[in-house]
Design a protein around this motif. Sequence first.
Motif: not given
Length: 420
Positions: A139-145, A116-123, A165-174
């Motif tokens: 949320t607890p279901r978040t696995s990555a950004i 599920e893509p969860v969309f968040c706002d931008v700067d 790192a603080d949230a323990g989720v993976r981070l990738f960049f498009d």
Amino acid sequence: MVEMKRDLGDLALFGGRAGFLQPLLVGRPNPIDRSRLFDRLNWALDNQWLTNGGPLTQEFEKRVADLAGVRNCVATCNATVALQLLVHACALTGEVIMPALTFAATAHAVRWLGLEPVFCDVDPLTGCVDPEQVQAAITPRTSAIFAVHLWGRPCDVDGLEKLAADAGVRLFFDAAHAIGNTSAGRPVGGFGGAEVFSFHATKVVNSFEGGAVVTDDDELARRVRALHNFGLGLEEVSSAGGTNAKMSEASAAMGLTSLDAFEEVVRHNKSNYEHYRTELSGVPGVAVLAFDENEQNNYQYLVVQIDEDVTGLHRDLLLRLLRAENVVAQPYFSPACHQLEPYRSRRNVHLPHTERLSARVIALPTGSTVSREDIRRVCDIVRLAATRGAELTARWRQAHSDDQPTARVMRDISEWTRVG
Ligand code: T4K
């Protein structure tokens, strides 16, 4: 030679002659040295090795990794599937947080795999994902950004790395738009767990179609490489098996030849960017998106924001007007992903900064095929339209009041304006 437009009646929208005889497109492939390309293609044919990690693909991977300052590059058949390889390689599940202000591919890549893509706002200033908004969406279901270096301008990399790192989720960049660019002097490519480049025909480096996963994580690279070749050689079982996402030798030949031209293309793009800025400086309500001159930029997108409150002209009418002049500008990225199906009807999200930017931005033609004279003429049209926007809009509405499709466009325009 088409004459300069001095009055609204000169615009093609109102019956004047089109400003350009041939279409001037955003996304025209940058010319390459054809003899080098044909030499490479002949070499591949003589070598009788056409795909499956051949020598040209290996050379391409090495050069991309060097440019990105990382140890590993796995070349793929496009960037969309490269994003999907990351999902499988890291066994991501549940929700993936990303900006809505991006090309549909970022969202579709994960949606296609059932996440599920969860969309968040931008700067509001950079258009890149805002770490505070990402934080709020976890949320607890978040696995990555999946963050996006929008139009090539790097995200707040440090902020996102700390947050992930603080949230323990993976981070990738498009990083589809950002090859060759830097953030605080560090090349895009080495941020997060991995980054993804696109080498689509419209990109600053093109391999006809193509993409790459780049990373300093050797284990992740090993998994991605195996998964992109049917999962062969993967010791531990992947629930996904594997896929075929390999780059062919023909694409690598094109990619290498395009890389040969990279510096020259960037020089040309930078000069185009400077011309646009000069030509449009001082036009009220029209702002050229700026790049940080202290960093390296590929300048592959030339983005302008149109403020309708100041100009009296909506971006969509400017797009239409330019197309009548044979200038095929693009509304990158509008609608934003959360306004597109299948997302729009799944979750009712309101992202004010995204919606505002998305309704205002327009990508104008740049690249090696666009000359200084082209830019001068495009800017003459934009200047005329923007400085007489209210009058132009009224005249256009008047001329099209009985026209059903046009009335629909105007309704859409008001809708955008309301949302924005
Ligand atoms: N992430 C992000 C942030 C992306 O922007 C993209 C792709 C991806 C991921 C996925 O990358 P890939 O899987 O494609 O490697 C274009 C490109 O097709 C797309 O790759 C790109 N982003 C997006 C921003 O732009 P469209 O829908 O605008 O249409 P397209 O490609 O038909 O035409 C765009 C313009 O380029 C037109 O003015 C025509 C011109 N053009 C196009 C082609 C293919 C040419 O002049 N020559 C050509 O060969 O998506």
